[in-house]
Design a protein around this motif. Sequence first.
Motif, PDB file in Angstrom:
ATOM      1  N   LEU A 186       0.844  -1.184   0.000  1.00 20.68           N
ATOM      2  CA  LEU A 186       0.000   0.000   0.000  1.00 20.68           C
ATOM      3  C   LEU A 186       0.877   1.231   0.000  1.00 20.68           C
ATOM      4  N   VAL A 187       0.633   2.148  -0.958  1.00 23.98           N
ATOM      5  CA  VAL A 187       1.403   3.374  -1.066  1.00 23.98           C
ATOM      6  C   VAL A 187       0.465   4.544  -0.804  1.00 23.98           C
ATOM      7  N   ALA A 188       0.865   5.402   0.089  1.00 27.25           N
ATOM      8  CA  ALA A 188       0.013   6.543   0.411  1.00 27.25           C
ATOM      9  C   ALA A 188      -0.168   7.432  -0.805  1.00 27.25           C
ATOM     10  N   ASP A 189      -1.348   8.036  -0.934  1.00 29.84           N
ATOM     11  CA  ASP A 189      -1.632   8.926  -2.050  1.00 29.84           C
ATOM     12  C   ASP A 189      -0.677  10.103  -2.025  1.00 29.84           C
ATOM     13  N   GLU A 190      -0.233  10.516  -3.206  1.00 30.78           N
ATOM     14  CA  GLU A 190       0.637  11.672  -3.286  1.00 30.78           C
ATOM     15  C   GLU A 190      -0.176  12.932  -3.059  1.00 30.78           C
ATOM     16  N   THR A 191       0.470  13.950  -2.532  1.00 31.76           N
ATOM     17  CA  THR A 191      -0.199  15.216  -2.282  1.00 31.76           C
ATOM     18  C   THR A 191      -0.282  16.015  -3.582  1.00 31.76           C
ATOM     19  N   PRO A 192      -1.197  16.995  -3.658  1.00 33.53           N
ATOM     20  CA  PRO A 192      -1.250  17.850  -4.855  1.00 33.53           C
ATOM     21  C   PRO A 192       0.088  18.506  -5.176  1.00 33.53           C
ATOM     22  N   THR A 193       0.841  18.894  -4.147  1.00 42.17           N
ATOM     23  CA  THR A 193       2.145  19.515  -4.385  1.00 42.17           C
ATOM     24  C   THR A 193       3.095  18.547  -5.079  1.00 42.17           C
ATOM     25  N   GLN A 194       3.108  17.305  -4.637  1.00 39.22           N
ATOM     26  CA  GLN A 194       3.959  16.292  -5.270  1.00 39.22           C
ATOM     27  C   GLN A 194       3.524  16.018  -6.705  1.00 39.22           C
ATOM     28  N   ILE A 195       2.221  15.951  -6.918  1.00 37.82           N
ATOM     29  CA  ILE A 195       1.707  15.688  -8.269  1.00 37.82           C
ATOM     30  C   ILE A 195       2.048  16.846  -9.194  1.00 37.82           C
ATOM     31  N   LYS A 196       1.901  18.072  -8.701  1.00 39.72           N
ATOM     32  CA  LYS A 196       2.222  19.235  -9.534  1.00 39.72           C
ATOM     33  C   LYS A 196       3.714  19.279  -9.875  1.00 39.72           C
ATOM     34  N   THR A 197       4.552  18.885  -8.940  1.00 36.74           N
ATOM     35  CA  THR A 197       5.988  18.825  -9.234  1.00 36.74           C
ATOM     36  C   THR A 197       6.264  17.838 -10.359  1.00 36.74           C
ATOM     37  N   ALA A 198       5.635  16.670 -10.289  1.00 35.41           N
ATOM     38  CA  ALA A 198       5.798  15.671 -11.350  1.00 35.41           C
ATOM     39  C   ALA A 198       5.224  16.180 -12.665  1.00 35.41           C
ATOM     40  N   LEU A 199       4.119  16.913 -12.587  1.00 40.67           N
ATOM     41  CA  LEU A 199       3.493  17.447 -13.802  1.00 40.67           C
ATOM     42  C   LEU A 199       4.395  18.470 -14.476  1.00 40.67           C
ATOM     43  N   TYR A 200       4.977  19.372 -13.712  1.00 44.16           N
ATOM     44  CA  TYR A 200       5.884  20.362 -14.297  1.00 44.16           C
ATOM     45  C   TYR A 200       7.098  19.687 -14.930  1.00 44.16           C
ATOM     46  N   GLN A 201       7.582  18.636 -14.323  1.00 45.79           N
ATOM     47  CA  GLN A 201       8.699  17.891 -14.911  1.00 45.79           C
ATOM     48  C   GLN A 201       8.295  17.275 -16.244  1.00 45.79           C
ATOM     49  N   ALA A 202       7.071  16.751 -16.304  1.00 41.51           N
ATOM     50  CA  ALA A 202       6.582  16.139 -17.546  1.00 41.51           C
ATOM     51  C   ALA A 202       6.383  17.178 -18.648  1.00 41.51           C
ATOM     52  N   LEU A 203       6.139  18.430 -18.266  1.00 38.18           N
ATOM     53  CA  LEU A 203       5.867  19.487 -19.248  1.00 38.18           C
ATOM     54  C   LEU A 203       7.132  20.153 -19.789  1.00 38.18           C
ATOM     55  N   GLU A 204       8.261  19.810 -19.221  1.00 37.62           N
ATOM     56  CA  GLU A 204       9.504  20.453 -19.653  1.00 37.62           C
ATOM     57  C   GLU A 204       9.830  20.112 -21.109  1.00 37.62           C
ATOM     58  N   GLY A 205      10.170  21.154 -21.864  1.00 36.22           N
ATOM     59  CA  GLY A 205      10.665  20.962 -23.222  1.00 36.22           C
ATOM     60  C   GLY A 205       9.641  20.650 -24.283  1.00 36.22           C
ATOM     61  N   ILE A 206       8.339  20.813 -23.991  1.00 38.62           N
ATOM     62  CA  ILE A 206       7.327  20.477 -25.014  1.00 38.62           C
ATOM     63  C   ILE A 206       6.590  21.714 -25.531  1.00 38.62           C
ATOM     64  N   ASN A 207       7.045  22.906 -25.141  1.00 37.85           N
ATOM     65  CA  ASN A 207       6.486  24.160 -25.667  1.00 37.85           C
ATOM     66  C   ASN A 207       4.961  24.198 -25.549  1.00 37.85           C
TER      67      ASN A 207
END
Length: 265
Positions: free
Chosen positions: A67-88
Amino acid sequence: MATMLVQPPIPAFHANIPPMLRTTNMVITHTSSSTTHQKTRSSRFGECPPGFRPIFTVRVAEQTSGLVADETPTQIKTALYQALEGINRGIFGVPSAKKFEIEGLVKQLESQNPTPDPTLNLEKVGGCWKLVYSTITILGSRRTKLGLRDFISLGDFYQNIEIAKGKAVNVIEFDVRGLNLFNGRLTIVASFKKSSKSRVDINYDSSTITPIQLMNVFRKNYDILLGIFNPDGWLEITYVDDTMRIGRDDKGNIFILERSEENSI
């Protein structure tokens, strides 16, 4: 006479094993030993016979619950910004795997929306926002006709929500390369009204391009430009907090915007 139920005694083997270890994985590994036992070896479970040589040892490995605890919105947003890098902002398309990754993170955020009734809390929505991702794309012949392959590049996308007026002012900035470098912008004004606790209906009001040189560049293909950025339809606000807003429109597009302090509109 009352009947007494007698529980059979627990075998010593099980009784001596701590409860937490009874649910763990038992991993058996092969070992070797060059030791010859000259006499009987004692064991907590009894006596070992003469000449006994251990061939296997038992290693107890704890089993995690998985069981893995749900990630917080802050953690998800950090991952989202990383995914958005370099795609204009995705405006010229992204690989399907990347698009799938971004949408997965968007859905995680939407499931933790701190403002489930955004149109009842429009103070959260008002103000200036900058686009960081959209599934609207400019590809193929449209990109060529608009000069976005050669001498025109896209700048920032801003949106200013004026709650009191029921207006949304969208600004798309352009940089034009040539003999005389100049910057320009397409401004689209739209009106909106609430249609549910999370949805607004949007109607196109007007648009302008400045300076006149940029209008001359786009004049022939102005209908293509408006066809891409025309906001007519409805928008579902699926996530909004103090720094990020996510929406989905009636055409199936996703928009991710971040709060902007520049207010360059």
